[in-house]
Structures are given as C-alpha cells and as structure tokens.
Design an enzyme around this catalytic site. Sequence first.
Site, mmCIF file in Angstrom:
data_model
loop_
_atom_site.group_PDB
_atom_site.id
_atom_site.type_symbol
_atom_site.label_atom_id
_atom_site.label_comp_id
_atom_site.label_asym_id
_atom_site.label_seq_id
_atom_site.Cartn_x
_atom_site.Cartn_y
_atom_site.Cartn_z
ATOM 1 N N LYS A 136 0.614 -1.370 -0.394
ATOM 2 C CA LYS A 136 0.492 -0.320 0.050
ATOM 3 C C LYS A 136 1.055 1.141 -0.080
ATOM 4 C CE LYS A 136 -3.589 2.814 2.467
ATOM 5 N NZ LYS A 136 -4.780 2.296 3.447
ATOM 6 N N HIS A 278 -9.517 -25.082 -37.972
ATOM 7 C CA HIS A 278 -10.686 -24.350 -37.266
ATOM 8 C C HIS A 278 -11.437 -25.246 -36.313
ATOM 9 C CE1 HIS A 278 -10.692 -20.902 -39.740
ATOM 10 N NE2 HIS A 278 -11.134 -21.133 -41.074
#
Length: 525
Positions: A136, A278
């Site tokens: 932090k 595909h």
Amino acid sequence: MALTALISVSDKTGILEFAQALHGLGVRLLSTGGTAKLLADAGLPVTEVAELTGFPEMLDGRVKTLHPKVHGGLLARRDVPAHMAALAQHGIGTIDLLVVNLYPFEATVAKPGCTLEDAIENIDIGGPAMVRSAAKNWKDVGVLTDASQYGEALAELKAEGQLSRKTKFAFSVAAFNRISQYDGAISDYLSGLQEDGTHALFPAQSNGRFVKLQDLRYGENPHQQAAFYRDLYPAPGSLVSAKQLQGKELSYNNIADADAAWECVKGFDTPACVIVKHANPCGVAIGKDAHEAYSKAFKTDPTSAFGGIIAFNRPLDRAAAEAISRQFVEVLMAPGYAPEALEVFKSRVNVRVLEIALPPGGKSAWEQGRNAVDVKRVGSGLLMQTADNRELTLDELKVVTKKQPTPQQLQDLLFAWKVAKYVKSNAIVFCADGMTMGVGAGQMSRLDSARIASIKAQHANLSLQGTAVASDAFFPFRDGLDVVVDAGASCVIQPGGSMRDQEVIDAADERGVAMVFSGVRHFRH
C-alpha cells in the site's frame, strides 16, 4: 540515511546471499525467528523483531510482527509531516525494504493426506498483513515476495542506492497479486471441504488464478480484443509451456487451434501427426516416424490442411520438415527439431514454429498433466466439469453384432475413437491403417456429418471401402449406420445407449458389418 530491511521468509532460497549483499550496501537488517537465526549464524548483524517491538514472539510464533513498530514503520508516508511526527513521538523507525514470502499453504494442501489442521496451521497471518502494508505504501517501501526479485533489487540498490519508483510499483503489484493468489487458494480449499473431511472437486466458491502471458493483436475476430493467460501452476507438457522459435506473433485462433492439435497428438504412444483447421482435426495419422505420419495425415483432406495447425509427438527431422514446407502452414508444433529441420523453415519467416516438451515419464505423466477441470463461460456464469480424459481400452469394447471384428479392425476402431473425441459434435470419423480417411464434424444432424465425411474422402480420392467408423454418440436410428455402411464402412464403434439400439444392431447384422459399443460418449461442443 541508511536503509532498513525487514526479512521474514518461509522459503529461504537465496535469502542468505541476498542479506549478505544488503549488509554490504550498508542496509540495516531486521528479522524474525528462523530467518534471524540463519542470518546470525552466518555472522550477519541482525536485530530480531522481538527486540525491536519489546514484545516477545508468542503463541508458537503466531504473533510476532503484528505490532505498531512494524506496521507503523511500513505504513508511514515519508511526505506527510504528521506521519513522521507520530513515528518520532513513539520511537518508531521506518522500514524501507520488506522481504517476505508466505507459509507454504498451496504446497501443504497439495500433499496426500493433508488434514484440516495441517492446512490451518499453514495459513500465514503476519506475512500477508506486512505485505499489504508495504505494498500500500509502495512509494516509500519496496516489497519483495519472491526470490526471483532479489537480483533486480540488488542491481538497482547498487547502482542508485535505492529502488526506483517504477520498480517499487511493479513489486507492489506483484505483492498484491501474490496475496490474491494465496487467499484464493485458501478460499478454494476451505469452501471445498466436506463434512466427512474429503475435498469436493467443485468448491462452493471458485477463485480463478491466472497469469497473463501476452496481449494478442485481436480476438476471434479483428473487432475483438484478447489476451493469453496461463494457470498459476500449469500442468507439464501443456501449450502454455511452448517456446516459439520463429514466426509471427500467435493469434487468438492460432492458440485455440494449437491447443486442440497438441492435446490430441500427445495422446498417441506411437509417432503421430495431427492437422487441425478451425478447431477440428482434418487429418490424423500414426506412422513409423514423423514424416510418414504427416504424409498420411495430409492425404485425409489436403484442401482443409491449407493454412492449418500441425502437431507432432516426436521431434521433427529434415525429411518431415521438407514435406511440410510444401504446404501453407500457420503453426507447427513438436517436442523438438533437428537443426537441419529448422533450417528448412528459416526462409518461411511467417511460419510459427513452437517447441513443447512432452511430460516426462511417458503416458502416465501425460495423463497426470492433463486438465482436471474444463471451464466454459456463459452469461454471467461458468460451466465447470471434469475434463473428458476418459481413455478406452480393447477389453472394454462390447461386440454386439454377429460378425466379429478382426484384430486389425479393433485397432482401427480404437484409433478412430481416439480421434473422434477431438472432433466437434456431431462427429463421424472414418479410419483405416492408422489414418483418418474422412472426418465429418459439427453438424446438427449425425447423418449430415456422415455424408460430409464421405464427400471429403471422395474429394481426397480416398476409398472408404473396408474402413472403421467412430461415432461420438449413439445412432438414434438405423439411417446413420446405413449411410456409413453405404460409404464403405466394414465396422463401427459407437457408445450405445439408445432406445433403438436393437434396431441399429439388427441393421448392422443385416448389412454384414461388425459393431462394438464403447459405453462412453464424447460430445465436444
């Protein structure tokens, strides 16, 4: 002013050398418990946290760093006078570098026989609290949560006397990611625990933990954005471990198709080649070597193979490379390449050549390395299931017709069945002599899949006479069987389980073909 580092690590890999280097740079060392003893035994001047706080470690070490003299030193903003005044008032010094890794919760719960008590005792409390405080306050504190960061930190400290803003922010992000991963692992474990002490495969809350490998140029279509992620702990021999040796950047569709090809080809024990277009195999074959396997696989459907994805489960030699170079290929995958094979593709600069190591230890290791769970995204939710890792053996086949399949037909049926698992439903696969002869995929009607497979074989000038056919699900009526037999099939494998199984069996007897039931369905949507 000299920097102060607080070091408290569970995994002590490289920590002594790192601490020695910090001391050499004039950094003051603070530490806890076993880490402090390690450093002191090596002759380093180290202050224990208990001495800093004036409060002894207690509750078997559960409480040692949860103290204002630790968190105040981490959280105080150096650019806020009131913060610095508060530190001075209470005799708290700043901590400029935090080096912490956490109790090995993930490794503990992965061990066979891990109990709830073992798991609970390996939930770190003080470590994550310190990491959050330091992360932090990243502008003032550098926080290191992994030994891989030690070298980068030392290089900057030696060059500049401090960590750069950019590095501290990157370390902060890595720290929050680590805490997220750690908490996710705890949540997955505890929310999956059942009353009898066993662990549910699907916990009450699922916390995905993935690491981005790369941003992609676009997604399935150019108007979509995309990125490629890997599991935090990837399975050995999976696509995410691939090393790209040459070629253009992989696209979203390249990766999806490459995964389909790789998962299929690594399931064969003998040299094999899989060509995918595909998301569907358009040619699969086994052979005495990679060259023969490719030559057979390519014959199945040369038209679809154009611009396809090709995967091998054996290293590629020059002969195979030269054969492949005659066609347009998007991606090539193999566990290795002879130098002369790579030389063949140097002039084909756009071909993406990937090297992927097979899992060590043979088939059993491959089985362990497969995904345990498959996930599919749906609107505001997920579908989760155990992966379709079911393998079929010869002794599981149930012959249901009067005509018995020959030993060669049984091998062809098993081969066709293995391929059908990777073909989109409804799937019909014709095979012979370790080679696909016609593949019908992804149709709403099984009849249409059968007809398409036959049409493709005709276009490739392949005869389907005497072929083995696999259907990924049962034939609901005899018409599907009639279509494949009309095309030339001499034997069929299907799951069975239809209300009209007897009708289909009678049809097979009438047509004089052998049919076996697998008892397993392989839908692939």
